[in-house]
Design a protein around this motif. Structure first.
Motif, PDB file in Angstrom:
ATOM      1  N   GLU A  72       0.852  -1.189   0.000  1.00  0.00           N
ATOM      2  CA  GLU A  72       0.000   0.000   0.000  1.00  0.00           C
ATOM      3  C   GLU A  72       0.884   1.233   0.000  1.00  0.00           C
ATOM      4  OE1 GLU A  72      -2.083   1.025   3.759  1.00  0.00           O
ATOM      5  OE2 GLU A  72      -1.322  -0.915   4.439  1.00  0.00           O
ATOM      6  N   VAL A  73       0.287   2.352  -0.338  1.00  0.00           N
ATOM      7  CA  VAL A  73       1.014   3.617  -0.341  1.00  0.00           C
ATOM      8  C   VAL A  73       0.561   4.431   0.860  1.00  0.00           C
ATOM      9  CG1 VAL A  73       1.457   5.741  -1.607  1.00  0.00           C
ATOM     10  CG2 VAL A  73       1.207   3.588  -2.850  1.00  0.00           C
ATOM     11  N   LYS A  74       1.518   4.856   1.678  1.00  0.00           N
ATOM     12  CA  LYS A  74       1.245   5.698   2.855  1.00  0.00           C
ATOM     13  C   LYS A  74       2.180   6.898   2.802  1.00  0.00           C
ATOM     14  CE  LYS A  74      -0.501   2.458   6.276  1.00  0.00           C
ATOM     15  NZ  LYS A  74      -0.290   1.832   7.580  1.00  0.00           N
ATOM     16  N   ASP A  75       1.601   8.073   2.773  1.00  0.00           N
ATOM     17  CA  ASP A  75       2.385   9.309   2.754  1.00  0.00           C
ATOM     18  C   ASP A  75       3.453   9.303   1.662  1.00  0.00           C
ATOM     19  OD1 ASP A  75       0.922  10.339   4.933  1.00  0.00           O
ATOM     20  OD2 ASP A  75       2.230   9.249   6.336  1.00  0.00           O
ATOM     21  N   GLY A  76       3.103   8.811   0.483  1.00  0.00           N
ATOM     22  CA  GLY A  76       4.029   8.812  -0.641  1.00  0.00           C
ATOM     23  C   GLY A  76       5.070   7.717  -0.626  1.00  0.00           C
ATOM     24  N   ALA A  77       4.969   6.770   0.317  1.00  0.00           N
ATOM     25  CA  ALA A  77       5.929   5.666   0.399  1.00  0.00           C
ATOM     26  C   ALA A  77       5.205   4.341   0.184  1.00  0.00           C
ATOM     27  CB  ALA A  77       6.616   5.660   1.757  1.00  0.00           C
ATOM     28  N   ILE A  78       5.861   3.403  -0.450  1.00  0.00           N
ATOM     29  CA  ILE A  78       5.310   2.063  -0.614  1.00  0.00           C
ATOM     30  C   ILE A  78       5.630   1.263   0.636  1.00  0.00           C
ATOM     31  CG2 ILE A  78       5.387  -0.088  -1.933  1.00  0.00           C
ATOM     32  CD1 ILE A  78       6.194   1.635  -4.371  1.00  0.00           C
ATOM     33  N   VAL A  79       4.604   0.723   1.262  1.00  0.00           N
ATOM     34  CA  VAL A  79       4.766  -0.059   2.482  1.00  0.00           C
ATOM     35  C   VAL A  79       4.434  -1.513   2.158  1.00  0.00           C
ATOM     36  CG1 VAL A  79       3.984  -0.393   4.853  1.00  0.00           C
ATOM     37  CG2 VAL A  79       4.148   1.921   3.901  1.00  0.00           C
ATOM     38  N   ALA A  80       5.342  -2.418   2.475  1.00  0.00           N
ATOM     39  CA  ALA A  80       5.143  -3.845   2.230  1.00  0.00           C
ATOM     40  C   ALA A  80       5.070  -4.571   3.567  1.00  0.00           C
ATOM     41  CB  ALA A  80       6.294  -4.414   1.400  1.00  0.00           C
ATOM     42  N   VAL A  81       3.986  -5.312   3.764  1.00  0.00           N
ATOM     43  CA  VAL A  81       3.795  -6.056   5.015  1.00  0.00           C
ATOM     44  C   VAL A  81       3.578  -7.525   4.660  1.00  0.00           C
ATOM     45  CG1 VAL A  81       2.360  -6.311   7.068  1.00  0.00           C
ATOM     46  CG2 VAL A  81       2.756  -4.036   6.107  1.00  0.00           C
TER      47      VAL A  81
END
Length: 92
Positions: free
Chosen positions: A37-46
Motif C-alpha cells: 500500500e502507499v502511505k504518505d508517498g511511500a510504498i509499504v510492504a507487510v
C-alpha cells in the motif's frame, strides 16, 4: 536500513528487486505474500501470513474428463478430441 534500488523495465512492467537482507528484516522469504500500500508517498510492504497451503492434489485423467463427453454438444470444434489413447503423463 536504507537501500537504494533502481526501477527497471522487464516485459513492459516496472520491476524492483528486493535484497534478501531487506526481506529478512521484515520476516519475508521466498514465496511470502506481501500486502502493498502507499502511505504518505511511500510504498509499504507487510508480509501476509497465510494459512499453511494444502498439498496440491494430482487428478486422474478420468476425474479431469468428467462431463467432457458433453463438450461436442456445446462446441463442435472439440468433436473427436476425446478419441484415442493418452499421449502424455496422464494418470489412468
Amino acid at each position: 536500513m536504507s537501500i537504494i534500488m533502481k526501477v527497471r523495465e522487464q516485459d513492459g512492467s516496472r520491476v524492483v528487486t528486493l535484497p534478501s537482507e531487506l526481506l529478512d528484516s521484515i520476516g519475508a522469504g521466498v514465496g511470502t505474500a506481501l500486502a502493498l500500500e502507499v502511505k504518505d508517498g511511500a510504498i509499504v510492504a507487510v508480509p501476509v501470513h497465510e494459512p499453511a497451503a494444502r498439498k496440491s492434489r494430482r487428478y486422474t485423467l478420468a476425474e479431469l474428463l468428467v462431463g467432457a463427453e458433453h463438450l461436442p454438444e456445446i462446441y463442435e470444434g472439440v468433436a473427436g478430441s476425446l478419441d484415442g489413447n493418452p499421449v502424455g503423463r496422464e494418470l489412468g
